[in-house]
Design an enzyme around this catalytic site. Structure first.
Site, PDB file in Angstrom:
ATOM      1  CB  THR A 159      -0.927   0.024   1.243  1.00 52.55           C
ATOM      2  OG1 THR A 159      -0.119  -0.270   2.393  1.00 52.55           O
ATOM      3  CG2 THR A 159      -2.039  -0.998   1.127  1.00 52.55           C
ATOM      4  CD  GLU A 200      -2.190  -6.665  12.285  1.00 54.68           C
ATOM      5  OE1 GLU A 200      -3.431  -6.743  12.189  1.00 54.68           O
ATOM      6  OE2 GLU A 200      -1.420  -7.605  12.015  1.00 54.68           O
ATOM      7  NE  ARG A 201      -2.684   2.574   7.150  1.00 57.44           N
ATOM      8  CZ  ARG A 201      -3.350   2.706   6.013  1.00 57.44           C
ATOM      9  NH1 ARG A 201      -4.615   3.089   6.035  1.00 57.44           N
ATOM     10  NH2 ARG A 201      -2.776   2.428   4.855  1.00 57.44           N
ATOM     11  CB  CYS A 222      16.183   5.578  -4.048  1.00 56.16           C
ATOM     12  SG  CYS A 222      15.920   6.418  -2.479  1.00 56.16           S
ATOM     13  CD  GLN A 273      18.711  11.513  -1.338  1.00 55.66           C
ATOM     14  OE1 GLN A 273      19.895  11.421  -1.021  1.00 55.66           O
ATOM     15  NE2 GLN A 273      17.801  10.668  -0.878  1.00 55.66           N
ATOM     16  CB  SER A 291       8.224  10.087  -4.143  1.00 55.11           C
ATOM     17  OG  SER A 291       9.370  10.086  -4.973  1.00 55.11           O
ATOM     18  CG  HIS A 333      16.626  10.530  -5.196  1.00 56.27           C
ATOM     19  ND1 HIS A 333      15.485  11.227  -4.880  1.00 56.27           N
ATOM     20  CD2 HIS A 333      16.667   9.472  -4.329  1.00 56.27           C
ATOM     21  CE1 HIS A 333      14.850  10.615  -3.883  1.00 56.27           C
ATOM     22  NE2 HIS A 333      15.545   9.547  -3.531  1.00 56.27           N
TER      23      HIS A 333
HETATM   24  P1  NAP Z   1       5.682   4.263   2.716  1.00 53.62           P
HETATM   25  O1  NAP Z   1       5.081   4.961   1.569  1.00 53.62           O
HETATM   26  O2  NAP Z   1       5.691   4.953   4.030  1.00 53.62           O
HETATM   27  O3  NAP Z   1       4.926   2.857   2.888  1.00 53.62           O
HETATM   28  C1  NAP Z   1       5.112   2.041   4.004  1.00 53.62           C
HETATM   29  C2  NAP Z   1       4.454   0.694   3.766  1.00 53.62           C
HETATM   30  O4  NAP Z   1       4.808  -0.179   4.842  1.00 53.62           O
HETATM   31  C3  NAP Z   1       2.936   0.706   3.726  1.00 53.62           C
HETATM   32  O5  NAP Z   1       2.499  -0.267   2.819  1.00 53.62           O
HETATM   33  C4  NAP Z   1       2.566   0.318   5.163  1.00 53.62           C
HETATM   34  O6  NAP Z   1       1.288  -0.290   5.249  1.00 53.62           O
HETATM   35  C5  NAP Z   1       3.640  -0.732   5.420  1.00 53.62           C
HETATM   36  N1  NAP Z   1       3.880  -0.946   6.859  1.00 53.62           N
HETATM   37  C6  NAP Z   1       4.078  -0.019   7.819  1.00 53.62           C
HETATM   38  N2  NAP Z   1       4.299  -0.625   9.012  1.00 53.62           N
HETATM   39  C7  NAP Z   1       4.224  -1.953   8.781  1.00 53.62           C
HETATM   40  C8  NAP Z   1       4.328  -3.112   9.622  1.00 53.62           C
HETATM   41  N3  NAP Z   1       4.571  -3.008  10.929  1.00 53.62           N
HETATM   42  N4  NAP Z   1       4.188  -4.332   9.038  1.00 53.62           N
HETATM   43  C9  NAP Z   1       3.947  -4.448   7.729  1.00 53.62           C
HETATM   44  N5  NAP Z   1       3.819  -3.399   6.886  1.00 53.62           N
HETATM   45  C10 NAP Z   1       3.957  -2.168   7.417  1.00 53.62           C
HETATM   46  O7  NAP Z   1       7.212   3.860   2.444  1.00 53.62           O
HETATM   47  P2  NAP Z   1       7.960   3.585   1.027  1.00 53.62           P
HETATM   48  O8  NAP Z   1       8.544   4.840   0.497  1.00 53.62           O
HETATM   49  O9  NAP Z   1       7.035   2.800   0.181  1.00 53.62           O
HETATM   50  O10 NAP Z   1       9.213   2.713   1.479  1.00 53.62           O
HETATM   51  C11 NAP Z   1       9.119   1.311   1.668  1.00 53.62           C
HETATM   52  C12 NAP Z   1      10.514   0.724   1.814  1.00 53.62           C
HETATM   53  O11 NAP Z   1      11.247   0.932   0.609  1.00 53.62           O
HETATM   54  C13 NAP Z   1      11.358   1.329   2.926  1.00 53.62           C
HETATM   55  O12 NAP Z   1      12.166   0.326   3.508  1.00 53.62           O
HETATM   56  C14 NAP Z   1      12.220   2.347   2.185  1.00 53.62           C
HETATM   57  O13 NAP Z   1      13.427   2.629   2.865  1.00 53.62           O
HETATM   58  C15 NAP Z   1      12.482   1.597   0.890  1.00 53.62           C
HETATM   59  N6  NAP Z   1      12.831   2.434  -0.270  1.00 53.62           N
HETATM   60  C16 NAP Z   1      12.055   3.518  -0.581  1.00 53.62           C
HETATM   61  C17 NAP Z   1      12.381   4.263  -1.721  1.00 53.62           C
HETATM   62  C18 NAP Z   1      11.572   5.475  -2.139  1.00 53.62           C
HETATM   63  O14 NAP Z   1      12.007   6.180  -3.087  1.00 53.62           O
HETATM   64  N7  NAP Z   1      10.430   5.764  -1.521  1.00 53.62           N
HETATM   65  C19 NAP Z   1      13.463   3.904  -2.497  1.00 53.62           C
HETATM   66  C20 NAP Z   1      14.228   2.784  -2.157  1.00 53.62           C
HETATM   67  C21 NAP Z   1      13.884   2.063  -1.044  1.00 53.62           C
HETATM   68  P3  NAP Z   1      -0.029   0.573   5.652  1.00 53.62           P
HETATM   69  O15 NAP Z   1      -0.445   1.294   4.394  1.00 53.62           O
HETATM   70  O16 NAP Z   1      -0.983  -0.498   6.070  1.00 53.62           O
HETATM   71  O17 NAP Z   1       0.355   1.497   6.763  1.00 53.62           O
END
Ligand code: NAP
Length: 368
Positions: free
Chosen positions: A16, A42-43, A153, A180, A183, A246
């Site tokens: 999500t 869980e949300r 990233c 950066q 997003s 970035h």
């Molecule tokens: P995000 O938009 O904040 O999304 C977080 C996701 O994690 C949501 O699906 C959330 O679910 C889920 N989540 C939160 N707490 C959780 C838990 N306790 N158990 C299971 N799921 C949980 O973050 P994002 O940007 O997508 O980043 C995700 C990962 O990719 C991170 O490790 C980040 O460092 C890495 N990353 C991000 C980028 C980038 O450009 N954004 C690039 C490279 C790597 P709900 O919707 O249910 O809260």
């Protein structure tokens, strides 16, 4: 062409979030993989995916995923051999280790396990041979599953110019300043009140990753270990008011003299290694060298090669080190979901998913 019933079924963990949504969107049209399960916190668990996700990526939610019921992340992801992880760093370690121990192949974007000595940190055009670290991982951990990770990233963007320079001339020192996009902080990320009309010269934990991951990526695999590359990096990171993309401004001290024509020639002739070239997500031109004075620019260049090409420009002499340049990467495509999907393609192409698994799932010949 593969029909949808002979694609490899996959699950997306944390589907999500910003990166999870990119996985769902990119995998909707993927010739090898089909999303059959999604998880989140869980949300969201128990809700329809379309109701749980605040959809922020372009296009509609793919119909095949919209009605899937979101599973809790600690539940079984189902009869899938392959799992994509967009989990937050805080939970990724425990969940990914548990899944690999139960035989799943995990392709992760999270930082938690990137620097573990037996976990491949991979960009297929950069260090494809590191995939074979899986053999040592399976032996040491005693599991039939696997974990491979994609880099941070921002690192994913500037590792391309560093690879080209390191291979052609050797690198001794790097100074890098990043700009950066928001997003990169996930959704909802930095508040608009903090980022509009502003630059924030700090991203928690980011500079450590920029200091350590490049040396592992450009290291050599020998005897089941990675010997890291020997150069040092001084990073300074900034969050800037961009949606995606970035940008990195680099100054590089080379191990041997090089004229700017030679440097430009090295960038211009970079191609993906054999095998990697044919993967569905590998762009035709992994590095696009720009000659204009004012490129690359995030808004104009981040979508190059479907967001999988890295753009490099402003290649010029540096009066402090040897070469200065600018590179640009789409952080949630090449820098996150697109990169992890390409890693999974490389894992499959390298035979680590196992013929028997593919036969059991009735997966026939995979098309590009
Ligand atoms: P995000 O938009 O904040 O999304 C977080 C996701 O994690 C949501 O699906 C959330 O679910 C889920 N989540 C939160 N707490 C959780 C838990 N306790 N158990 C299971 N799921 C949980 O973050 P994002 O940007 O997508 O980043 C995700 C990962 O990719 C991170 O490790 C980040 O460092 C890495 N990353 C991000 C980028 C980038 O450009 N954004 C690039 C490279 C790597 P709900 O919707 O249910 O809260």
């Amino acid at each position: 062409m593969s029909s949808s019933n002979n694609k490899i079924p996959v699950a997306v963990l944390a589907a999500t979030g910003t990166v999870g949504q990119r996985f769902v969107s990119l995998l909707a049209e993927h010739p090898w993989f089909k999303v059959v399960a999604v998880t989140a916190s869980e949300r969201s668990a128990g809700q329809r995916y379309a109701d749980a996700a605040s959809w922020v990526v372009p296009g509609e939610i793919p119909p095949g995923v919209a009605d899937l019921v979101v599973r809790p992340t600690d539940a079984d992801p189902g009869d899938v051999p392959l799992v994509f992880s967009a989990l937050p760093g805080s939970v990724a370690r425990e969940v990914e280790l548990a899944l690999a121990a139960r035989g799943y192949a995990v392709c992760s974007n999270a930082s938690a396990l990137r620097m573990e000595p037996d976990v491949p940190l991979i960009v297929p055009e950069i260090n494809p041979d590191h995939i074979h670290l899986i053999k040592a991982q399976r032996e040491m951990r005693g599991w039939s599953g696997s974990i491979i990770t994609a880099p941070n990233c921002a690192v994913t963007g500037f590792i391309f110019p560093l690879k080209v320079l390191h291979e052609a001339f050797g690198i001794e020192k790097v100074n890098v300043v990043t700009m950066q996009a928001i997003s990169g902080a996930g959704y909802p990320g930095v508040s608009s009140f903090d980022i509009l009309d502003n630059v924030i010269p700090f991203i928690s934990g980011e500079e450590d990753k920029l200091e350590t991951e490049p040396a592992k990526l450009l290291g050599k695999l020998a005897d089941g270990k990675i010997d890291p590359a020997g150069f040092i990096i001084s990073p300074q990171v900034n969050r800037v008011p961009l949606m995606d993309g970035h940008l990195a401004a680099l100054s590089v001290k080379l191990a041997k003299d090089a004229g700017m024509d030679e440097v430009r020639e090295a960038f211009g002739s970079f191609v993906a290694p054999e095998g990697v070239r044919d993967l569905p997500s590998t762009p035709e031109r992994p590095v696009i060298l720009r000659s204009e004075d004012d490129r690359p620019q995030p808004r104009r260049d981040r979508d190059a090669g479907n967001g999988m090409s890295v753009s490099v420009g402003r290649v010029r002499p540096c009066p402090v080190f040897d070469v200065k340049l600018v590179s640009l990467v789409h952080n949630t495509l090449r820098g996150a979901a697109g990169g992890a999907i390409q890693n999974a393609e490389w894992l499959v192409a390298s035979g680590y998913l196992g013929e028997q698994t593919l036969e059991r799932l009735h997966v026939g010949t995979l098309a590009r």
